[in-house]
Design a protein around this motif. Structure first.
Motif: not given
Length: 218
Positions: A71-76, A203-205
């Motif tokens: 789970d989390g946020k796409v950063v790269v 920035n997509q979760k």
């Protein structure tokens, strides 16, 4: 439902907090101060407990899909040279986990574990460009006939001081099954073959075991 990695910490935390509150009630006469200690203890224990939650995820098994491992946020999302195992260019998709995210790591594809290695290292903040190569980390590669080999890397951060990895070379694993745990925040990188269709954006979760981050059907 809680992850097995959390039972010891939750038990020790509960014992310590109970002891602190018993002492406060015997040594402190000020009501509001005793209440404040109790309130802080309850909040702290709640935060510890929610960190180790392990919700059941019904992963739809699909060899054409590569799912989010955490789970989390796409950063790269970028093409990089992967020098540990593949030694060629790969598409790197990185997911950052905050302390409030579920921290169970799940296998992004099903198949055979062909590589699993622990690397001691630093504890740079998880979004640091060099954290993928210099921080404490584990690298795992899973292979199946449809997508070939997919690598994912658990990376410790400034808060995460322990990575747990269950993947063993030669084991057959199911897509979405429990692969490990990162204690107190960090990130996971997934390395895909160049040309793979990536289904997520910066920035997509995403949700581990559920969100399809890439599709190889085409």
């Amino acid at each position: 439902m809680f992850h097995k990695e959390g039972y010891k910490i939750m038990t020790v935390t509960a014992i310590v907090l109970i002891a602190i509150n018993l002492l406060s009630y015997s040594l402190i006469n000020t009501y509001w101060l005793r209440f404040a200690i109790l309130a802080v203890s309850v909040v702290l224990f709640f935060l510890i407990v929610q960190f180790f939650r392990n919700p059941k995820r019904n992963t739809l098994q699909n060899d054409n899909h590569i799912i989010a491992p955490v789970d989390g946020k796409v950063v790269v999302i970028e093409e990089v040279y992967e020098k540990e195992y593949f030694k060629d260019n790969r598409i790197q998709v990185s997911v950052f986990m905050s302390p409030i995210n579920v921290h169970v790591t799940r296998h992004p594809i099903g198949g055979e574990v062909t590589y699993s290695k622990y690397h001691p290292g630093k504890f740079l903040v998880a979004w640091h460009p060099k954290s993928s190569e210099e921080n404490e980390r584990t690298t795992v590669v899973v292979k199946n006939e449809r997508v070939g080999e997919i690598m994912y890397r658990q990376i410790a951060g400034a808060m995460a001081k322990r990575i747990v990895n269950y993947a063993e070379v030669g084991a057959t694993v199911a897509q979405g099954s429990d692969s490990g745990f990162i204690k107190f925040g960090s990130r996971v990188d997934v390395f895909l073959p160049v040309g793979t269709e990536v289904n997520v954006e910066i920035n997509q979760k995403v949700k581990g075991g559920i969100t399809v981050i890439a599709d190889v059907a085409s």
